[in-house]
Enzyme design. Structure first.
Site, PDB file in Angstrom:
ATOM      1  N   ARG A   1      -2.010  -8.031  -6.520  1.00 37.67           N
ATOM      2  CA  ARG A   1      -1.497  -6.774  -5.964  1.00 37.67           C
ATOM      3  C   ARG A   1       0.024  -6.706  -6.068  1.00 37.67           C
ATOM      4  O   ARG A   1       0.677  -6.006  -5.317  1.00 37.67           O
ATOM      5  CB  ARG A   1      -1.940  -6.644  -4.505  1.00 37.67           C
ATOM      6  CG  ARG A   1      -3.455  -6.722  -4.326  1.00 37.67           C
ATOM      7  CD  ARG A   1      -3.852  -6.458  -2.897  1.00 37.67           C
ATOM      8  NE  ARG A   1      -3.553  -5.081  -2.530  1.00 37.67           N
ATOM      9  CZ  ARG A   1      -3.299  -4.683  -1.292  1.00 37.67           C
ATOM     10  NH1 ARG A   1      -3.268  -5.575  -0.315  1.00 37.67           N
ATOM     11  NH2 ARG A   1      -3.054  -3.416  -1.032  1.00 37.67           N
TER      12      ARG A   1
ATOM     13  N   ARG B   1       0.828  -1.208   0.000  1.00 39.64           N
ATOM     14  CA  ARG B   1       0.000   0.000   0.000  1.00 39.64           C
ATOM     15  C   ARG B   1       0.865   1.261   0.000  1.00 39.64           C
ATOM     16  O   ARG B   1       0.481   2.293  -0.556  1.00 39.64           O
ATOM     17  CB  ARG B   1      -0.905   0.017   1.235  1.00 39.64           C
ATOM     18  CG  ARG B   1      -2.004  -1.024   1.233  1.00 39.64           C
ATOM     19  CD  ARG B   1      -2.938  -0.849   2.418  1.00 39.64           C
ATOM     20  NE  ARG B   1      -3.841  -1.982   2.538  1.00 39.64           N
ATOM     21  CZ  ARG B   1      -3.679  -2.984   3.402  1.00 39.64           C
ATOM     22  NH1 ARG B   1      -2.639  -2.975   4.232  1.00 39.64           N
ATOM     23  NH2 ARG B   1      -4.531  -3.977   3.443  1.00 39.64           N
TER      24      ARG B   1
ATOM     25  N   GLU C   1       5.545 -19.520   1.360  1.00 37.78           N
ATOM     26  CA  GLU C   1       4.686 -20.248   2.298  1.00 37.78           C
ATOM     27  C   GLU C   1       4.780 -21.738   1.978  1.00 37.78           C
ATOM     28  O   GLU C   1       4.529 -22.137   0.833  1.00 37.78           O
ATOM     29  CB  GLU C   1       3.238 -19.760   2.187  1.00 37.78           C
ATOM     30  CG  GLU C   1       2.200 -20.643   2.854  1.00 37.78           C
ATOM     31  CD  GLU C   1       2.470 -20.883   4.339  1.00 37.78           C
ATOM     32  OE1 GLU C   1       2.357 -22.044   4.777  1.00 37.78           O
ATOM     33  OE2 GLU C   1       2.800 -19.908   5.053  1.00 37.78           O
TER      34      GLU C   1
ATOM     35  N   CYS D   1      -7.415 -19.800  14.116  1.00 35.51           N
ATOM     36  CA  CYS D   1      -8.310 -19.882  15.278  1.00 35.51           C
ATOM     37  C   CYS D   1      -9.638 -20.557  14.931  1.00 35.51           C
ATOM     38  O   CYS D   1     -10.333 -21.056  15.815  1.00 35.51           O
ATOM     39  CB  CYS D   1      -8.579 -18.489  15.839  1.00 35.51           C
ATOM     40  SG  CYS D   1      -7.092 -17.596  16.353  1.00 35.51           S
TER      41      CYS D   1
END
Length: 460
Positions: free
Chosen positions: A74, A24, A37, A47
């Site tokens: 993005r 951003r 990842e 969670c």
């Protein structure tokens, strides 16, 4: 001029929040972002895994906040199923292994590095703990693996080892799936994140919900059958049959890479950072989430607290700093809330043992009240325990165990702790009241009144 290179290790809450916030603030021409990842998913709610396993929510897609495709749109080069195996800090590069392409290895250079490697379930080095059918629950891949085992299991017996947050939440999930559940806890009470007297309330409620909860049960081995799969769990004096075994013994910071690279670690093994989440002594390396230790604002000590709330905040702060802005993370008061079936469990601040370890002198009070006005339909009992500093009356900690309406009351105490309020100051808080929501004196304020009296009686 070439764009700076940012490498992010870990694609969940902290890592991708940092990458997104940095994007951003800086465009692709200023900052090239590569994120690695090792799992199949990114930006998800760990969670929510117990509630997915228990059937309360759909998954895994419902638990994903932003997909890999959305991140790539993005201008974030997100590479799933890619494991970082080495940090070369002097050379400004990381070694990676492609888990889908025959283990192909390569190096990627960086100018700035973010470590968001998370935590790993505690898995004791005892016989059978690595056997098929024994599951930690930390990632969406873990959740899917557990569901696959449940689908293939011939019986309906589950053993949960450990009665911390994950343990009790997984016990509920398995009860909801129709399993006969036994929870084995090595300590005197479940929920070691509470004081033993409050943990006893949790034990009583769990037994009432049909969950066999065995205290003082030190597990010695996971037994396996002819096919090598887990079939039972042994303690020093008993054997518990199991078609599935779930680990609920807590987590440890996943800092294997950081330790090998010589980065500073704290007592719990978590990375040490400054207020800007920069790794101490390393100007271009940041870390956040479950792999770091954070400042406890009450005790003044570093603690490892693995919660998604902190992880997302850390990511925002890191991304702001990487992107050229400035932000800090002041610390935590240790607020957490959980449930097992209809029992709500919450705490914030220090437990008695933590207050003693910090050298604090304190008083404790425990009160029993109700979630609503006593005459209003649906009022349920609630226990509140409060710790206050003996001389000053400063609030040190609160624990709450009760039914509907109990858990989120801990937020009142969390705000009071952050503000450094005394228990006497808390008694004048202008809280919302109506019979469907609270007695005239909210249970937290009843505890504060009693704590104020205890501080006065204790004197200096």
């Amino acid at each position: 001029m070439a764009a700076e290179r940012l490498v992010v290790v870990g694609g969940d809450a902290t890592g991708m929040a940092a990458a997104s916030q940095a994007r951003r603030l800086k465009g692709p021409g200023e900052l090239a972002i590569t994120a690695f990842e090792r799992g199949h998913f990114t930006s998800y709610s760990a969670c929510g895994i117990p509630y997915w396993v228990g059937g309360a929510v759909d998954g895994p897609d419902a638990l994903i906040a932003r997909t890999a495709e959305e991140h790539r749109a993005r201008d974030i080069d997100l590479r799933l199923r890619t494991e970082v195996t080495e940090l070369d800090l002097d050379g400004g590069r990381v070694r990676t292994r492609d888990l889908e392409d025959g283990g192909k290895e390569s190096w990627t250079g960086f100018d700035k590095l973010v470590l968001a490697t998370g935590a790993r379930p505690i898995r004791p080095r005892l016989p059978g703990f690595d056997a098929p059918g024994v599951h930690g629950v930390q990632t969406l891949d873990d959740g899917q693996a557990l569901l696959d085992t449940l689908a293939a299991a011939e019986g309906r017996r589950a053993v949960v080892i450990g009665a911390g947050y994950i343990g009790v939440e997984m016990a509920e999930a398995l009860i909801n799936r129709g399993y006969q559940v036994t929870v084995l806890e090595a300590r005197e009470q479940p929920m070691s994140t509470l004081d033993p007297d409050m943990g006893a309330l949790v034990h009583e409620a769990m037994c009432g919900l049909g969950i066999e909860t065995v205290r003082g049960a030190a597990v010695t081995e996971v037994l396996t059958g002819p096919a090598g799969r887990a079939c039972a769990v042994a303690t020093e004096d008993a054997r518990y049959e199991a078609d599935v075994v779930v680990l609920g013994m807590g987590v440890r910071p996943e800092t294997t890479l950081a330790a090998a690279a010589g980065l500073p670690l704290g007592e719990s093994g978590g990375l040490l950072t400054d207020l800007a989440m920069r790794v101490r002594g390393h100007d271009n390396v940041w870390a956040g989430g479950d792999c770091v230790e954070v400042l406890d604002l009450i005790s003044g000590r570093e603690r490892h607290i693995a919660l998604g709330t902190h992880a997302n905040k850390h990511g925002q702060i890191i991304g702001t700093n990487v992107g050229g802005g400035y932000a800090t993370f002041p610390g935590v008061v240790g607020t957490a809330v959980s449930k097992v079936c209809d029992l709500e469990i919450a705490r914030t601040g220090l437990l008695e043992r933590q207050a003693r370890a910090a050298g604090l002198r304190f008083v404790t009070v425990t009160i029993e009240s109700t979630s609503r006005a006593g005459y209003y339909p649906g009022a349920r009992p609630m226990h509140v325990k409060m710790l206050a500093e003996r001389r000053t009356g400063r609030l040190l900690g609160v624990q709450i165990v009760g039914r509907e309406g109990a858990g989120k009351r801990v937020d009142i105490a969390a705000v009071a702790l952050t503000a450094g309020m005394t228990v006497e100051q808390m008694t004048t808080l202008d809280l919302g009241y109506a019979p469907p929501f609270s007695p005239v004196w909210d249970p937290v304020l009843v505890a504060a009144r009693k704590a104020t009296a205890a501080v006065r009686e204790a004197g200096v």
